[in-house]
Design an enzyme around this catalytic site. Sequence first.
Site, PDB file in Angstrom:
ATOM      1  N   PRO A   2      -2.302   9.220  -2.776  1.00 46.54           N
ATOM      2  CA  PRO A   2      -3.749   9.330  -3.004  1.00 46.54           C
ATOM      3  C   PRO A   2      -4.150   8.645  -4.313  1.00 46.54           C
ATOM      4  O   PRO A   2      -3.548   8.893  -5.351  1.00 46.54           O
ATOM      5  CB  PRO A   2      -3.992  10.837  -3.080  1.00 46.54           C
ATOM      6  CG  PRO A   2      -2.807  11.462  -2.421  1.00 46.54           C
ATOM      7  CD  PRO A   2      -1.659  10.529  -2.667  1.00 46.54           C
ATOM      8  N   GLU A   3      -5.138   7.780  -4.247  1.00 48.66           N
ATOM      9  CA  GLU A   3      -5.680   7.130  -5.430  1.00 48.66           C
ATOM     10  C   GLU A   3      -7.004   7.798  -5.785  1.00 48.66           C
ATOM     11  O   GLU A   3      -7.461   8.697  -5.081  1.00 48.66           O
ATOM     12  CB  GLU A   3      -5.878   5.635  -5.154  1.00 48.66           C
ATOM     13  CG  GLU A   3      -4.586   4.867  -4.881  1.00 48.66           C
ATOM     14  CD  GLU A   3      -3.819   4.565  -6.156  1.00 48.66           C
ATOM     15  OE1 GLU A   3      -4.344   4.806  -7.257  1.00 48.66           O
ATOM     16  OE2 GLU A   3      -2.683   4.070  -6.049  1.00 48.66           O
TER      17      GLU A   3
END
Length: 270
Positions: A2-3
């Site tokens: 996840p960014e």
Amino acid sequence: MPELPEVETTRRGLAPHVEKRRVKSVLLRRPDLRWPIPPEVSQDLPGQRIEAVRRRAKYLLLDTAAGSALLHLGMSGSLRVLPAKTAPTAHDHVDIALDSGRVLRFNDPRRFGCLLWQAPGETHELLRDLGPEPLSDAFDGDYLFERSRGRSAPVKTFLMDQRIVVGVGNIYAAEALFAAGVSPLRAAGRVSRERYGLLAEEVKRILAHAIARGGTTLRDFLNPDGAPGYFEQELSAYGRGGEPCPRCGRPLKEASLGQRTTVWCGHCQR
Ligand SMILES: [Zn+2]
């Protein structure tokens, strides 16, 4: 992994279901994730009302009067809001039961995520040395220009330094540098104020676009079988080494920079 846009999408998806809800109980199915879960999570959080769900860098904070639960999704973590009776599946490590009859459930197969605690009025040590948020007014070309003077590190490495600005991961750094026409290998101290202005604008534009795209999958937060609300982004450079440059058609170059793969166009990016 996840960014920042996925974490912001998660925050926006959770907020309507979690904010202003009171915590009924906390169930830890194991004592640790990446690090031990501190006793405050099970002792102080129950009974508290969650006033807000905030994001700082890639951390989520559940703010209560007694303190804040501090969550990071790590490599593989996800959060969902489910009916309380929903049977747990593998890697469902934490349930925070709410007075709405739902649970906030944290799943993390690889356990690089964390659940920690921040006392009221304090800033957790993990959050102390972070640079500004990329979508805030504090982040702009002038800021990047001032911080980069005298630095010989490549501009991509500089842009991915969390002490300079948070949440610009490998994908977004590669895409913003491509869009701004700046070579990732150029020394950070040798990029002009004008080009940093363009680069900051591209970082903001690309992150905002990714967040807007993620927003289309928010319904998944209420679907027990749904995947987390991650999105797919149209990418110009990242992951496309050897393919034709979308702008000039020449093959995109690929190299390792700071142990991360970097793709750029030697013609369009200087
Ligand atoms: Zn090109």
